[in-house]
Design a protein around this motif. Sequence first.
Motif, PDB file in Angstrom:
ATOM      1  N   HIS A  87       1.004  -0.865  -0.090  1.00  0.00           N
ATOM      2  CA  HIS A  87      -0.167   0.142   0.097  1.00  0.00           C
ATOM      3  C   HIS A  87       0.637   1.384   0.090  1.00  0.00           C
ATOM      4  N   TYR A  88       0.995   2.064  -1.022  1.00  0.00           N
ATOM      5  CA  TYR A  88       1.968   2.925  -1.146  1.00  0.00           C
ATOM      6  C   TYR A  88       0.620   4.749  -0.668  1.00  0.00           C
ATOM      7  N   LEU A  89       1.430   4.624   0.636  1.00  0.00           N
ATOM      8  CA  LEU A  89       0.431   5.819   1.499  1.00  0.00           C
ATOM      9  C   LEU A  89       1.400   7.303   1.310  1.00  0.00           C
ATOM     10  N   THR A  90       2.422   7.505   0.361  1.00  0.00           N
ATOM     11  CA  THR A  90       2.176   9.510  -0.086  1.00  0.00           C
ATOM     12  C   THR A  90       3.717   8.625  -0.251  1.00  0.00           C
ATOM     13  N   ALA A  91       4.073   9.845  -1.671  1.00  0.00           N
ATOM     14  CA  ALA A  91       4.712   9.586  -1.993  1.00  0.00           C
ATOM     15  C   ALA A  91       6.448   9.625  -2.309  1.00  0.00           C
ATOM     16  N   SER A  92       7.771   8.456  -2.869  1.00  0.00           N
ATOM     17  CA  SER A  92       8.544   8.819  -1.716  1.00  0.00           C
ATOM     18  C   SER A  92       9.651   9.692  -2.878  1.00  0.00           C
ATOM     19  N   GLN A  93      10.342  10.339  -2.250  1.00  0.00           N
ATOM     20  CA  GLN A  93      11.095  11.190  -2.680  1.00  0.00           C
ATOM     21  C   GLN A  93      12.793  10.262  -2.958  1.00  0.00           C
ATOM     22  N   PRO A  94      13.685  10.937  -3.824  1.00  0.00           N
ATOM     23  CA  PRO A  94      15.095  10.346  -3.282  1.00  0.00           C
ATOM     24  C   PRO A  94      15.463  11.257  -2.342  1.00  0.00           C
ATOM     25  N   GLY A  95      16.050  10.062  -1.845  1.00  0.00           N
ATOM     26  CA  GLY A  95      16.703  10.364  -0.465  1.00  0.00           C
ATOM     27  C   GLY A  95      17.169   9.595   0.419  1.00  0.00           C
ATOM     28  N   PRO A  96      17.369   9.627   1.913  1.00  0.00           N
ATOM     29  CA  PRO A  96      17.882   9.380   3.134  1.00  0.00           C
ATOM     30  C   PRO A  96      16.001   8.348   3.480  1.00  0.00           C
ATOM     31  N   ALA A  97      16.284   6.815   3.539  1.00  0.00           N
ATOM     32  CA  ALA A  97      14.642   6.157   3.971  1.00  0.00           C
ATOM     33  C   ALA A  97      14.937   5.395   4.704  1.00  0.00           C
ATOM     34  N   LEU A  98      14.392   4.920   5.639  1.00  0.00           N
ATOM     35  CA  LEU A  98      15.027   3.921   6.916  1.00  0.00           C
ATOM     36  C   LEU A  98      13.272   2.593   6.676  1.00  0.00           C
ATOM     37  N   VAL A  99      14.052   1.013   6.995  1.00  0.00           N
ATOM     38  CA  VAL A  99      13.247   0.535   6.450  1.00  0.00           C
ATOM     39  C   VAL A  99      12.883  -0.518   7.492  1.00  0.00           C
ATOM     40  N   ARG A 100      11.459  -0.784   8.038  1.00  0.00           N
ATOM     41  CA  ARG A 100      11.342  -1.185   9.315  1.00  0.00           C
ATOM     42  C   ARG A 100      10.632  -3.002   8.757  1.00  0.00           C
ATOM     43  N   THR A 101      11.255  -4.531   8.955  1.00  0.00           N
ATOM     44  CA  THR A 101      10.651  -5.162   8.860  1.00  0.00           C
ATOM     45  C   THR A 101      10.455  -6.108  10.188  1.00  0.00           C
ATOM     46  N   GLU A 102       9.564  -6.590   9.626  1.00  0.00           N
ATOM     47  CA  GLU A 102       9.271  -8.015  11.066  1.00  0.00           C
ATOM     48  C   GLU A 102       8.780  -8.947  10.843  1.00  0.00           C
ATOM     49  N   THR A 103       9.321  -9.404  11.139  1.00  0.00           N
ATOM     50  CA  THR A 103       8.641 -11.873  11.276  1.00  0.00           C
ATOM     51  C   THR A 103       7.916 -11.548  11.877  1.00  0.00           C
ATOM     52  N   VAL A 104       6.353 -12.139  10.775  1.00  0.00           N
ATOM     53  CA  VAL A 104       5.434 -12.435  11.412  1.00  0.00           C
ATOM     54  C   VAL A 104       5.586 -13.854  12.031  1.00  0.00           C
ATOM     55  N   ARG A 105       5.615 -14.550  10.556  1.00  0.00           N
ATOM     56  CA  ARG A 105       5.826 -16.152  11.088  1.00  0.00           C
ATOM     57  C   ARG A 105       6.711 -16.583   9.994  1.00  0.00           C
ATOM     58  N   ALA A 106       7.149 -17.957  10.529  1.00  0.00           N
ATOM     59  CA  ALA A 106       8.485 -18.403  10.032  1.00  0.00           C
ATOM     60  C   ALA A 106       8.538 -19.385  10.259  1.00  0.00           C
ATOM     61  N   GLY A 107       7.806 -19.856   8.551  1.00  0.00           N
ATOM     62  CA  GLY A 107       7.662 -21.929   8.620  1.00  0.00           C
ATOM     63  C   GLY A 107       8.488 -22.187   7.772  1.00  0.00           C
ATOM     64  N   ARG A 108       7.651 -23.466   7.607  1.00  0.00           N
ATOM     65  CA  ARG A 108       9.134 -24.252   7.298  1.00  0.00           C
ATOM     66  C   ARG A 108       9.333 -24.202   5.824  1.00  0.00           C
ATOM     67  N   THR A 109       8.219 -24.186   5.169  1.00  0.00           N
ATOM     68  CA  THR A 109       8.246 -23.515   2.969  1.00  0.00           C
ATOM     69  C   THR A 109       8.306 -22.245   2.948  1.00  0.00           C
ATOM     70  N   LEU A 110       7.378 -21.514   4.038  1.00  0.00           N
ATOM     71  CA  LEU A 110       7.464 -20.352   3.676  1.00  0.00           C
ATOM     72  C   LEU A 110       7.501 -19.245   5.045  1.00  0.00           C
ATOM     73  N   SER A 111       7.486 -18.115   4.938  1.00  0.00           N
ATOM     74  CA  SER A 111       7.762 -17.485   5.974  1.00  0.00           C
ATOM     75  C   SER A 111       7.167 -15.620   5.528  1.00  0.00           C
ATOM     76  N   THR A 112       6.507 -15.994   6.548  1.00  0.00           N
ATOM     77  CA  THR A 112       5.789 -14.539   6.249  1.00  0.00           C
ATOM     78  C   THR A 112       6.043 -13.254   6.995  1.00  0.00           C
ATOM     79  N   GLY A 113       5.629 -12.075   6.678  1.00  0.00           N
ATOM     80  CA  GLY A 113       6.714 -10.728   7.078  1.00  0.00           C
ATOM     81  C   GLY A 113       5.826  -9.111   6.686  1.00  0.00           C
ATOM     82  N   GLN A 114       6.187  -8.578   7.435  1.00  0.00           N
ATOM     83  CA  GLN A 114       5.413  -6.774   6.948  1.00  0.00           C
ATOM     84  C   GLN A 114       7.055  -6.106   7.064  1.00  0.00           C
ATOM     85  N   ALA A 115       6.998  -4.940   6.187  1.00  0.00           N
ATOM     86  CA  ALA A 115       7.937  -4.592   6.011  1.00  0.00           C
ATOM     87  C   ALA A 115       6.949  -2.209   6.019  1.00  0.00           C
TER      88      ALA A 115
END
Length: 286
Positions: free
Chosen positions: A75-103
């Motif tokens: 989901h694109y919330l606001t327009a991104s501009q060139p320059g510094p940015a920060l990405v935060r990730t979270e592991t929601v579930r780690a299974g044997r064949t699939l893992s799910t995360g959000q960022a």
Amino acid sequence: MPEAASAAAVRATIGDSEFDRDTAVTRRAPGVYDIDLSAGWTIINAVNGGYLLAVLGRALGDALPHPDPFTISAHYLTASQPGPALVRTETVRAGRTLSTGQASLFQYDDEGNEVERIRVLASYGDLDALPDDVRTSATPPAIPPADQCFGPQDGPAPVEGSSAITDRLMLKLDPATLGWALGQPSGRGEMRAWFGLADGRDADPLSLLLAVDALPPTAFELGLKGWVPTVELTAHVRCRPAPGPLRVSITTRNLAGGFLEEDAEVWDSADRLVAQSRQLARVRLG
């Protein structure tokens, strides 16, 4: 052979290309990454959504126990501009064949406050571990040979503002979807093209996230002009692409209330459907 010509003949490789350098993230802490968004991937006045998806996809590939994006919804919330940015990730579930995360990707306003630009939820796995069985009614798009198609350099700029991203891409558009460039849009809402990276780097799962959002918008063939910002985009990566150029086909069947959908298919040189996507985008009417 002159030195410049020799250098130009050297193809970039996966892991050592402009795309890899410009999507590289630096781990600040577990699950937290820094990146400097490159101005080379801008269109009009914002950073391209497919490039942003690849940035977040790379961060999640580092944070999660599985290497490859299978499905990623943004989901694109606001327009991104060139320059510094920060990405935060979270592991929601780690299974044997699939893992799910959000960022989420954040930038900063003039007062130094964080502004969230894009939020994704994704499932990752190992494409090389998937079975070879394919049962499909899908067929590759009928696109003329690349030497019979046209690139951005062959016509006028489609929109006012930055078109820097076109210098990073090898795009050859099907003439049947180029009526808009001649002032004669077909009204069919279709866009087809040969696609690759300008430095010759072959496609991989991350660059497929760029490919689904790198063509001119189908709104142009509907007779509309200007920026068509993505509201939501979901991409499915089906298999690891074979070396060589990709074929991308995008269609829109319904524009209503100032929004349209775009359905994309990406095919590799082995005639395999390697990625699919659907996005909802806003259009400027009138």
